[in-house]
Design a protein around this motif. Structure first.
Motif, mmCIF file in Angstrom:
data_model
loop_
_atom_site.group_PDB
_atom_site.id
_atom_site.type_symbol
_atom_site.label_atom_id
_atom_site.label_comp_id
_atom_site.label_asym_id
_atom_site.label_seq_id
_atom_site.Cartn_x
_atom_site.Cartn_y
_atom_site.Cartn_z
ATOM 1 N N ARG A 192 30.254 40.466 17.052
ATOM 2 C CA ARG A 192 30.614 39.109 17.320
ATOM 3 C C ARG A 192 31.978 38.877 17.588
ATOM 4 O O ARG A 192 32.626 37.841 18.126
ATOM 5 C CB ARG A 192 30.415 38.293 15.994
ATOM 6 C CG ARG A 192 29.089 38.205 15.631
ATOM 7 C CD ARG A 192 29.060 37.725 14.097
ATOM 8 N NE ARG A 192 27.485 37.258 13.634
ATOM 9 C CZ ARG A 192 26.502 38.267 13.491
ATOM 10 N NH1 ARG A 192 26.806 39.481 13.726
ATOM 11 N NH2 ARG A 192 25.265 37.910 13.294
ATOM 12 N N TYR A 230 34.709 33.450 9.480
ATOM 13 C CA TYR A 230 33.354 33.065 9.969
ATOM 14 C C TYR A 230 32.849 31.936 9.379
ATOM 15 O O TYR A 230 33.351 31.729 8.061
ATOM 16 C CB TYR A 230 32.668 34.348 9.665
ATOM 17 C CG TYR A 230 31.242 34.083 10.538
ATOM 18 C CD1 TYR A 230 31.328 34.608 11.791
ATOM 19 C CD2 TYR A 230 29.930 34.063 9.778
ATOM 20 C CE1 TYR A 230 29.906 34.550 12.344
ATOM 21 C CE2 TYR A 230 28.918 34.151 10.358
ATOM 22 C CZ TYR A 230 29.012 34.224 11.655
ATOM 23 O OH TYR A 230 27.410 34.294 12.197
ATOM 24 N N PRO A 231 32.152 30.999 9.881
ATOM 25 C CA PRO A 231 31.589 29.859 9.477
ATOM 26 C C PRO A 231 30.967 30.007 7.990
ATOM 27 O O PRO A 231 30.058 30.802 7.867
ATOM 28 C CB PRO A 231 30.714 29.287 10.466
ATOM 29 C CG PRO A 231 30.965 29.835 11.652
ATOM 30 C CD PRO A 231 31.632 31.125 11.494
ATOM 31 N N THR A 238 25.869 26.960 6.374
ATOM 32 C CA THR A 238 24.802 27.205 7.496
ATOM 33 C C THR A 238 25.149 26.239 8.538
ATOM 34 O O THR A 238 24.771 26.350 9.798
ATOM 35 C CB THR A 238 23.549 26.926 6.643
ATOM 36 O OG1 THR A 238 23.357 27.784 5.773
ATOM 37 C CG2 THR A 238 22.355 26.737 7.930
ATOM 38 N N GLU A 268 28.019 24.839 9.765
ATOM 39 C CA GLU A 268 28.616 24.913 10.592
ATOM 40 C C GLU A 268 28.528 26.444 11.434
ATOM 41 O O GLU A 268 28.701 26.397 12.560
ATOM 42 C CB GLU A 268 30.014 25.486 9.794
ATOM 43 C CG GLU A 268 30.827 24.212 9.390
ATOM 44 C CD GLU A 268 32.143 24.655 8.965
ATOM 45 O OE1 GLU A 268 32.966 25.541 9.312
ATOM 46 O OE2 GLU A 268 32.621 23.835 7.860
ATOM 47 N N TRP A 269 27.606 27.321 10.841
ATOM 48 C CA TRP A 269 27.211 28.337 11.733
ATOM 49 C C TRP A 269 26.294 28.228 12.724
ATOM 50 O O TRP A 269 26.431 28.746 13.822
ATOM 51 C CB TRP A 269 26.499 29.385 10.475
ATOM 52 C CG TRP A 269 25.882 30.568 11.344
ATOM 53 C CD1 TRP A 269 26.265 31.505 11.968
ATOM 54 C CD2 TRP A 269 24.621 30.598 11.299
ATOM 55 N NE1 TRP A 269 25.504 32.353 12.456
ATOM 56 C CE2 TRP A 269 24.220 31.768 12.176
ATOM 57 C CE3 TRP A 269 23.365 29.933 10.902
ATOM 58 C CZ2 TRP A 269 22.836 32.428 12.492
ATOM 59 C CZ3 TRP A 269 22.081 30.432 11.208
ATOM 60 C CH2 TRP A 269 21.755 31.579 11.800
ATOM 61 N N GLU A 303 23.844 34.098 19.733
ATOM 62 C CA GLU A 303 25.040 33.566 18.999
ATOM 63 C C GLU A 303 26.199 33.645 19.935
ATOM 64 O O GLU A 303 26.494 34.723 20.419
ATOM 65 C CB GLU A 303 25.296 34.455 17.710
ATOM 66 C CG GLU A 303 26.344 33.800 16.669
ATOM 67 C CD GLU A 303 26.581 34.541 15.369
ATOM 68 O OE1 GLU A 303 27.622 34.860 15.034
ATOM 69 O OE2 GLU A 303 25.307 34.484 14.884
#
Length: 837
Positions: A164, A172-173, A176, A178-179, A212
């Protein structure tokens, strides 16, 4: 044996009996001498150790020194790991402890006890090996590991972060929601569903793919593998473990392969080929739809070797084709073949095939290939061969056809003269020093005058006839070494071998002009046209032929500008004049926008009473720098650039306003006349434009040039003339006597008035012939019910003679000069006061 047995079983200084202990134990002196040991110790140490011997001496490969070191470390009573290489060659691992009975002296025997951990060490080593192996495998596979617990504890491996674009400390977010913001919008709903099914243990969702957002801004394709490894008492997942793999490159490759597959399928579909693959071991062929279409076989038909395909072969081709296939298969060489098959309807179809026999990785003999139906190609080839045979027998005719085609490509179909393409080739030939033209060359650019009027009024047949006559005149007036071409429309170009003598060029041009001015006839009707000629010449080849043509074109423009029916040589001043004309056209367009065009009025008088009976409206231009300009300064340019009709309409509108002002003062002339161009008279919108104007019946007359009207008029013109009569707008023929209208033409046109041209009026006082001619015109007009107006009345003598000859209306400088609105108003007031009551 007893002493030894006694020692083995006797307690040590501490009185501890070791023979009954289940684990290895021994009494040792501080120097390592074995005082006593039990059977488990004897078994552990092997045959190398015995009572009375030194434990270190009985070991091999340096284990003895390591044992002494270990003993010294064990003196404090702490356990330590000990690896012993025994005499039988086996390595055994123990946890060793030393104990000194208390309160024995320091030289008293020590109790050594061993707990074997050999199997435990082996199992630990295996676990470490497996962990190392899996870790290396994950790293080398570029798969990132993740571990998520319901407690919120998260683990992401370094590779997982690298996929990533994240560093070890990058965030990392955490949720869920925010991801999902960094998941591709098209994947979000599907990803949530996949995660839900993966958590539920659905085997179909163990692996899923999504996009992503990478840290550098692009979307990375990720393949997620995961499974629930721990659940709570209610069956809810408490721990999910899995791997993520970056498959962006693989996705790009898949997309490329998919595109390639689409292109190949499209190519196969368009080409109409059929594809097959034969397995000789199983004795069967796989045919695609194309093959089945070519050989007319159903989709469910099984293609066995030695069966269907062989039966479709034409009997005359079967043996040869099968033998060729067998030979090529034996050689494992690709080959092409042509053969015939029998269709269901009994017709013969021609097939071409490309085949490749090969042995696959399992050692099986196979063959792939393509077939396509070339029946139509064969038919065309046979037809071409037939045509070739016919062509060979007619080679002479073909040669004539070729020459005719070449002639047609380089010559004008109507006149037979060379065309523009031939002219350009001839000029290139001259530039290269080839052909029969010398280094000196003259170009005559010829444009026919009044050709458009002939074409528009008498039709294209008459126009074509005039073009043919013009071509004949050019042929008759040039030498065999010269060159004449029609380059389009009514334009011609003549190339003349030039030696520098311009009088000779002038003589040729004059002769051409004189002959083209002669009357010509078409279907019994007299037609007159002329020619304007521009001449450019050079004595050297060091000039661009296109530039030379342009110079001749500029000279032609000057000839037309100076009155037509003449020739002009190119000069630098001609280019300046062309630039002036271009500038004048731009100024004229601006003049229309700035309302600089306005009418002048020349009064017309009754030939008997001298009362004002009308006024001709003449266009003038109030130039911001050059002052008031007459029509001779701008009307030719206006006609050339297509705005003369617009000027005519503007003069009419302004004249109607002035006429209304004069009516308000009671001094308005009975009628005004305005000029109208031929282009405006062909305008289909003329009627609509006039109907929008307030024109009182009988107060306006349109003056049309006689040269515009021959004996046949365009349908649009005649329709507009009928419309003028319905609006009670009179029609006058201007400059009558200089054109070529016949009595039949006058009957067709039905004008209200003829205006005799000033050239016929000028010498009336002293010329008996002109008086007779004018008298004849007046008599003809009266017989047709047409009034007569005389232009160019300069003196009282002119007026008196014309009145006596029966002329109706007089117009000229001798009676009234053209004037603007204010001066014309004064003249009208003056004549009103002098008129009898």
């Amino acid at each position: 044996m007893r002493p030894q047995a006694a020692l083995s079983s006797a307690p040590g200084a501490g009185g501890i009996e070791i023979s009954c202990l289940p684990w290895p134990a021994a009494w040792l002196d501080p120097d390592g001498t074995i005082r006593a040991m039990n059977e488990p110790m004897r078994t552990a140490l092997g045959q190398a150790a015995s009572v009375g011997g030194n434990l270190a001496e009985g070991l091999q490969n340096g284990d003895g020194s390591r044992l002494i070191l270990a003993l010294s470390r064990l003196m404090d009573g702490s356990p330590s790991a000990l690896e012993v290489q025994t005499a039988d060659g086996n390595a055994r691992n123990f946890i060793a402890t030393l104990a000194r009975p208390v309160p024995e002296p320091r030289d008293a025997p020590l109790l050594l006890q061993l707990s074997e951990i050999t199997e435990l060490r082996r199992q630990l080593h295996d676990v470490q090996e497996r962990e190392s192996r899996w870790n290396h495998a994950l790293v080398s596979s570029i798969s990132g590991v993740w571990d998520q617990r319901s407690s919120g504890e998260l683990y992401y491996s370094d590779v997982w972060r690298q996929i990533r674009g994240l560093g070890p400390d990058d965030t990392y977010p955490p949720t869920t929601e925010e991801w999902l913001k960094i998941v591709h919008p098209q994947d979000r709903e599907r990803v949530l569903h996949c995660i839900e099914r993966q958590n539920a243990g659905d085997p179909d969702y163990t692996v899923f793919q999504y996009r992503e957002l990478h840290r550098d801004g692009h979307y990375a394709w990720i393949e997620c593998r995961g499974a629930c490894v721990e659940r709570d008492a209610d069956g809810k997942p408490t721990r999910i473990v899995g791997t993520d793999t970056d498959i962006t490159a693989r996705k790009a490759q898949e997309e490329w392969l998919e595109g390639l597959s689409r292109r190949l399928k499209l190519a196969v579909d368009i080409s109409g080929i059929g594809i097959f693959e034969t397995d000789f071991e199983v004795g069967r062929s796989e045919w695609d739809e194309g093959m089945r279409r070519i050989f007319e076989v159903e989709a469910d038909h099984d293609i066995q070797l030695g069966g269907f395909w062989e039966s479709k072969l034409h009997p005359d081709d079967r043996s040869r084709t099968l033998a060729n296939v067998a030979a090529k298969i034996a050689e494992l060489k690709p080959f092409t073949d042509n053969y015939r098959i029998i269709a269901k309807d009994g017709s013969i179809r021609y097939i071409r095939s490309n085949s490749l026999p090969y042995v696959d990785q399992d050692g099986k003999l196979k063959m792939i290939g393509v077939n396509w139906d070339v029946t139509e190609d064969q038919r065309l080839r046979q037809e071409l061969e037939t045509q070739k045979t016919i062509a060979e027998t007619r080679s002479t005719e073909m040669e004539k056809t070729r020459l005719a085609a070449e002639h047609s490509a380089l010559h004008d179909y109507l006149t037979g003269l060379p065309n523009r393409r031939y002219l350009e080739a001839k000029l290139d030939e001259w530039r290269a020093g080839k052909g029969n033209l010398g280094s000196g060359i003259a170009i005559l650019h010829i444009d026919l005058d009044r050709f458009k009027q002939i074409n528009d009024t008498l039709g294209h047949g008459a126009g074509d006839a005039m073009l043919s006559i013009a071509a004949r005149i050019l042929r008759d007036n040039i030498r065999l070494t010269d060159f004449a071409a029609r380059i389009g429309g009514d334009e011609f170009v003549v190339l003349i071998d030039h030696d520098g003598a311009t009088p000779a060029l002038a003589a040729i041009a004059s002769r051409i002009i004189a002959q083209m001015r002669q009357p010509a006839f078409y279907n019994g009707q007299e037609c007159r046209f002329g020619a304007s000629i521009g001449i450019a010449h050079t004595l050297v080849r060091d000039i661009d032929p296109k530039q030379l043509l342009q110079n001749a074109d500029i000279a032609l423009y000057k000839a037309k500008h100076l009155g037509r029916n003449r020739y002009e040589f190119y000069a630098q001043a001609s280019r300046t004049m062309l630039a002036d004309a271009s500038r004048l056209s731009s100024e004229l367009m601006r003049a229309l926008e700035n309302n600089e065009i306005f009418p002048y009025y020349q009064l017309q008088f009754d030939a008997r009473t001298r009362e004002v009976v009308g006024a001709e409206c003449l266009a003038r231009w109030r130039h911001p720098i050059r002052g008031i300009l007459g029509p001779d300064k701008f009307l030719a340019t206006a006609e050339e650039y297509g705005i003369l009709a617009q000027i005519d309409g503007l003069i009419l509108e302004k004249a109607l306003l002035d006429l209304e002002a004069w009516r308000a003062e009671g001094i308005a002339p009975p009628k005004i006349s305005v000029n109208v161009s031929a282009r405006r008279l062909t305008d289909p919108e003329l009627a609509r434009g006039l109907s929008d104007l307030d024109i009182k019946p009988g107060t306006v007359s349109f003056e049309l040039l006689e040269s515009v009207f021959l004996d046949r008029q365009d349908a649009a013109v005649m329709g507009n003339l009928d419309m003028l009569r319905r609006l009670e707008i009179d029609v006058e023929i201007d400059d009558f006597g200089t054109g070529h209208a016949s009595i039949v033409g006058l009957l067709n046109l039905k004008p209200t008035t003829l205006k005799i041209d000033r050239q016929l009026i000028e010498h009336i006082p002293e010329s008996q012939e002109q008086r007779i001619l004018v008298k004849s015109i007046i008599q003809i007009a009266r017989s047709l019910g047409i009034k007569v107006t005389a232009e160019g009345v300069e003196t009282e003598e002119h007026a008196r003679i014309l009145g006596r000859l029966g002329c109706d209306v007089l117009q000229g400088y001798g009676l009234a000069w053209p004037a603007g609105f204010a001066e014309a108003t004064q003249l009208l007031n003056k004549h009103k006061k002098s008129a009898p009551a």
